[in-house]
Design a protein around this motif. Structure first.
Motif, PDB file in Angstrom:
ATOM      1  N   LYS A  62       9.388   4.629  -2.705  1.00 20.42           N
ATOM      2  CA  LYS A  62      10.458   4.922  -1.499  1.00 20.42           C
ATOM      3  C   LYS A  62      11.587   4.656  -1.512  1.00 20.42           C
ATOM      4  O   LYS A  62      12.718   4.873  -0.982  1.00 20.42           O
ATOM      5  N   ILE A  63      11.528   3.365  -0.916  1.00 15.31           N
ATOM      6  CA  ILE A  63      12.161   2.074  -1.496  1.00 15.31           C
ATOM      7  C   ILE A  63      13.576   2.485  -2.211  1.00 15.31           C
ATOM      8  O   ILE A  63      14.964   2.073  -1.667  1.00 15.31           O
ATOM      9  N   VAL A  76       1.579  -1.401   8.901  1.00 17.38           N
ATOM     10  CA  VAL A  76       2.425  -0.240   8.189  1.00 17.38           C
ATOM     11  C   VAL A  76       2.594  -0.519   6.062  1.00 17.38           C
ATOM     12  O   VAL A  76       2.622  -1.933   5.774  1.00 17.38           O
ATOM     13  N   LYS A  77       2.381  -0.090   5.231  1.00  9.52           N
ATOM     14  CA  LYS A  77       2.361  -0.309   3.762  1.00  9.52           C
ATOM     15  C   LYS A  77       3.727   0.722   3.023  1.00  9.52           C
ATOM     16  O   LYS A  77       3.709   1.599   3.523  1.00  9.52           O
ATOM     17  N   LEU A  78       4.736  -0.359   2.447  1.00  3.41           N
ATOM     18  CA  LEU A  78       5.791   0.320   2.209  1.00  3.41           C
ATOM     19  C   LEU A  78       5.323   0.651   0.887  1.00  3.41           C
ATOM     20  O   LEU A  78       4.998   0.063  -0.234  1.00  3.41           O
ATOM     21  N   ASN A  79       6.458   1.520   0.720  1.00  2.79           N
ATOM     22  CA  ASN A  79       5.792   2.399  -0.650  1.00  2.79           C
ATOM     23  C   ASN A  79       7.474   1.872  -1.450  1.00  2.79           C
ATOM     24  O   ASN A  79       7.755   2.313  -1.152  1.00  2.79           O
ATOM     25  N   SER A  80       6.878   0.832  -2.383  1.00  2.62           N
ATOM     26  CA  SER A  80       8.100   0.872  -3.229  1.00  2.62           C
ATOM     27  C   SER A  80       9.156   1.426  -3.940  1.00  2.62           C
ATOM     28  O   SER A  80       9.766   1.814  -4.268  1.00  2.62           O
TER      29      SER A  80
END
Length: 106
Positions: free
Chosen positions: A8-9, A2-6
């Motif tokens: 969106k966070i 899973v890639k975290l989109n900074s």
């Protein structure tokens, strides 16, 4: 993976206080439930589990260390002597009465 989109966070964290404020009743209700659950867990751990377990009884008797006991006794006696000497010490009066000030000025 899973890639975290900074981005969106970051937008979620920025919008979270506003959403929580818009849904005040749900926020307070959910916080109340969380606190109630935590209090229940703490109560269970420190009250219920303690009653269920039986303490281990040891047959060894308590033994004092003579040197440590003597040092502690010596410290206590020294403190008691310090208190007695402080109690018996005479201090000068910082606020003398009017009659004693006349005697001092003469």
């Amino acid at each position: 993976m899973v890639k975290l989109n900074s981005k969106k966070i970051k937008t979620f964290i920025q919008k979270a206080p506003r959403r929580l404020a818009e849904n005040t009743f749900l926020t307070i209700s959910s916080l109340f439930v969380v606190v109630f659950i935590l209090a229940g867990l703490i109560f269970y751990q420190y009250f219920i589990l303690i009653q269920k377990t039986t303490p281990e009884i040891t047959t060894d008797s308590l033994q004092l260390q003579k040197e440590t006991f003597d040092k502690t006794l010596q410290v206590w006696q020294q403190r008691e002597n310090n208190f007695k000497t402080a109690d018996a010490k005479q201090y000068p009066d910082p606020f003398p009465s009017a009659t004693s000030t006349k005697a001092l000025t003469k």
